[in-house]
Design a protein around this motif. Structure first.
Motif, PDB file in Angstrom:
ATOM      1  N   ALA A   1       0.837  -1.202   0.000  1.00 52.47           N
ATOM      2  CA  ALA A   1       0.000   0.000   0.000  1.00 52.47           C
ATOM      3  C   ALA A   1       0.872   1.252   0.000  1.00 52.47           C
ATOM      4  CB  ALA A   1      -0.934  -0.008   1.211  1.00 52.47           C
ATOM      5  N   LYS A   2       1.909   1.270   0.819  1.00 54.58           N
ATOM      6  CA  LYS A   2       2.825   2.413   0.855  1.00 54.58           C
ATOM      7  C   LYS A   2       3.506   2.602  -0.495  1.00 54.58           C
ATOM      8  CE  LYS A   2       3.928   2.044   5.748  1.00 54.58           C
ATOM      9  NZ  LYS A   2       4.983   1.698   6.718  1.00 54.58           N
ATOM     10  N   ALA A   3       3.961   1.502  -1.096  1.00 47.26           N
ATOM     11  CA  ALA A   3       4.662   1.586  -2.380  1.00 47.26           C
ATOM     12  C   ALA A   3       3.766   2.146  -3.480  1.00 47.26           C
ATOM     13  CB  ALA A   3       5.188   0.204  -2.774  1.00 47.26           C
ATOM     14  N   LEU A   4       2.481   1.849  -3.410  1.00 47.03           N
ATOM     15  CA  LEU A   4       1.534   2.314  -4.427  1.00 47.03           C
ATOM     16  C   LEU A   4       0.853   3.623  -4.045  1.00 47.03           C
ATOM     17  CD1 LEU A   4      -0.131  -1.101  -5.314  1.00 47.03           C
ATOM     18  CD2 LEU A   4       1.464   0.221  -6.732  1.00 47.03           C
ATOM     19  N   ASP A   5       1.177   4.134  -2.865  1.00 48.70           N
ATOM     20  CA  ASP A   5       0.549   5.344  -2.329  1.00 48.70           C
ATOM     21  C   ASP A   5      -0.956   5.155  -2.145  1.00 48.70           C
ATOM     22  OD1 ASP A   5       0.797   7.898  -1.243  1.00 48.70           O
ATOM     23  OD2 ASP A   5       0.345   8.880  -3.144  1.00 48.70           O
ATOM     24  N   TYR A   6      -1.334   3.969  -1.651  1.00 47.76           N
ATOM     25  CA  TYR A   6      -2.711   3.635  -1.300  1.00 47.76           C
ATOM     26  C   TYR A   6      -2.806   3.549   0.214  1.00 47.76           C
ATOM     27  CZ  TYR A   6      -3.627   1.666  -6.047  1.00 47.76           C
ATOM     28  OH  TYR A   6      -3.797   1.451  -7.390  1.00 47.76           O
ATOM     29  N   SER A   7      -4.016   3.612   0.712  1.00 42.64           N
ATOM     30  CA  SER A   7      -4.221   3.299   2.121  1.00 42.64           C
ATOM     31  C   SER A   7      -4.338   1.784   2.254  1.00 42.64           C
ATOM     32  CB  SER A   7      -5.504   3.966   2.634  1.00 42.64           C
ATOM     33  OG  SER A   7      -6.639   3.393   2.001  1.00 42.64           O
ATOM     34  N   GLN A   8      -4.157   1.279   3.463  1.00 40.04           N
ATOM     35  CA  GLN A   8      -4.311  -0.160   3.711  1.00 40.04           C
ATOM     36  C   GLN A   8      -5.713  -0.647   3.335  1.00 40.04           C
ATOM     37  OE1 GLN A   8      -2.150  -2.613   4.921  1.00 40.04           O
ATOM     38  NE2 GLN A   8      -3.797  -4.091   4.729  1.00 40.04           N
ATOM     39  N   PRO A   9      -6.771   0.065   3.757  1.00 40.81           N
ATOM     40  CA  PRO A   9      -8.111  -0.392   3.366  1.00 40.81           C
ATOM     41  C   PRO A   9      -8.314  -0.387   1.848  1.00 40.81           C
ATOM     42  CG  PRO A   9      -8.273   1.114   5.213  1.00 40.81           C
ATOM     43  CD  PRO A   9      -6.845   1.164   4.738  1.00 40.81           C
ATOM     44  N   ALA A  10      -7.728   0.575   1.154  1.00 45.07           N
ATOM     45  CA  ALA A  10      -7.894   0.650  -0.297  1.00 45.07           C
ATOM     46  C   ALA A  10      -7.250  -0.537  -0.994  1.00 45.07           C
ATOM     47  CB  ALA A  10      -7.314   1.955  -0.837  1.00 45.07           C
ATOM     48  N   ILE A  11      -6.070  -0.929  -0.558  1.00 47.32           N
ATOM     49  CA  ILE A  11      -5.405  -2.052  -1.217  1.00 47.32           C
ATOM     50  C   ILE A  11      -6.124  -3.354  -0.886  1.00 47.32           C
ATOM     51  CG2 ILE A  11      -3.605  -2.713   0.452  1.00 47.32           C
ATOM     52  CD1 ILE A  11      -1.678  -2.665  -2.035  1.00 47.32           C
ATOM     53  N   SER A  12      -6.621  -3.477   0.327  1.00 46.05           N
ATOM     54  CA  SER A  12      -7.414  -4.659   0.689  1.00 46.05           C
ATOM     55  C   SER A  12      -8.667  -4.755  -0.170  1.00 46.05           C
ATOM     56  CB  SER A  12      -7.806  -4.614   2.167  1.00 46.05           C
ATOM     57  OG  SER A  12      -6.674  -4.707   2.982  1.00 46.05           O
ATOM     58  N   TYR A  13      -9.283  -3.611  -0.422  1.00 42.67           N
ATOM     59  CA  TYR A  13     -10.486  -3.577  -1.260  1.00 42.67           C
ATOM     60  C   TYR A  13     -10.159  -3.980  -2.700  1.00 42.67           C
ATOM     61  CZ  TYR A  13     -14.598  -1.857  -3.704  1.00 42.67           C
ATOM     62  OH  TYR A  13     -15.709  -1.765  -4.495  1.00 42.67           O
ATOM     63  N   GLN A  14      -9.033  -3.518  -3.217  1.00 41.63           N
ATOM     64  CA  GLN A  14      -8.643  -3.892  -4.579  1.00 41.63           C
ATOM     65  C   GLN A  14      -8.485  -5.408  -4.701  1.00 41.63           C
ATOM     66  OE1 GLN A  14      -8.753  -1.691  -6.984  1.00 41.63           O
ATOM     67  NE2 GLN A  14      -9.141  -0.107  -5.464  1.00 41.63           N
ATOM     68  N   ILE A  15      -7.871  -6.019  -3.712  1.00 40.36           N
ATOM     69  CA  ILE A  15      -7.686  -7.473  -3.744  1.00 40.36           C
ATOM     70  C   ILE A  15      -9.029  -8.180  -3.594  1.00 40.36           C
ATOM     71  CG2 ILE A  15      -6.626  -9.444  -2.566  1.00 40.36           C
ATOM     72  CD1 ILE A  15      -4.750  -7.625  -4.332  1.00 40.36           C
ATOM     73  N   LYS A  16      -9.880  -7.681  -2.722  1.00 51.18           N
ATOM     74  CA  LYS A  16     -11.205  -8.275  -2.563  1.00 51.18           C
ATOM     75  C   LYS A  16     -11.968  -8.240  -3.892  1.00 51.18           C
ATOM     76  CE  LYS A  16     -15.550  -7.655  -0.096  1.00 51.18           C
ATOM     77  NZ  LYS A  16     -16.304  -6.845   0.856  1.00 51.18           N
ATOM     78  N   CYS A  17     -11.912  -7.107  -4.590  1.00 51.60           N
ATOM     79  CA  CYS A  17     -12.603  -6.994  -5.877  1.00 51.60           C
ATOM     80  C   CYS A  17     -12.039  -7.960  -6.905  1.00 51.60           C
ATOM     81  CB  CYS A  17     -12.503  -5.560  -6.404  1.00 51.60           C
ATOM     82  SG  CYS A  17     -13.467  -4.363  -5.467  1.00 51.60           S
ATOM     83  N   LEU A  18     -10.722  -8.084  -6.959  1.00 49.56           N
ATOM     84  CA  LEU A  18     -10.099  -9.006  -7.904  1.00 49.56           C
ATOM     85  C   LEU A  18     -10.447 -10.451  -7.571  1.00 49.56           C
ATOM     86  CD1 LEU A  18      -8.299  -9.270 -10.393  1.00 49.56           C
ATOM     87  CD2 LEU A  18      -6.311  -9.264  -8.850  1.00 49.56           C
ATOM     88  N   GLU A  19     -10.407 -10.792  -6.282  1.00 48.34           N
ATOM     89  CA  GLU A  19     -10.775 -12.149  -5.870  1.00 48.34           C
ATOM     90  C   GLU A  19     -12.229 -12.453  -6.222  1.00 48.34           C
ATOM     91  OE1 GLU A  19      -7.752 -13.038  -2.141  1.00 48.34           O
ATOM     92  OE2 GLU A  19      -9.655 -12.038  -1.707  1.00 48.34           O
TER      93      GLU A  19
END
Length: 85
Positions: free
Chosen positions: A22-40
């Motif tokens: 999340a830090k590397a992509l300049d996302y928040s932790q919840p945002a990156i978790s949401y991206q993975i949830k959507c992809l899954e």
């Protein structure tokens, strides 16, 4: 499926931790978790197992990682071609 979901997936796979990805992509932790949830949800599989030490790819995650990298390479190539036009 969206580019940002693939970028999150590949970043987590390479770094091994959602918070660091999340830090590397300049996302928040919840945002990156949401991206993975959507992809899954879109793929109908779990891509990672999660525990206190980080994340590990599942068998399905390992199977799609090369394709996700290829998709991102194509997207980057298209962006470069548009910028050069």
């Amino acid at each position: 499926m969206h580019e940002r979901e693939f970028r999150a997936f590949v970043s987590i796979a390479e770094i091994g931790r959602m918070d660091e990805a999340a830090k590397a992509l300049d996302y928040s932790q919840p945002a990156i978790s949401y991206q993975i949830k959507c992809l899954e949800q879109a793929l109908g599989v779990r891509l990672f197992t999660r525990d206190s030490t980080g994340t590990q790819l599942t068998k399905a995650g390992r199977a799609i990682l090369p394709s996700a990298r290829a998709v991102l390479a194509l997207i980057d190539d298209m962006k470069d071609a548009c910028a050069a036009a």
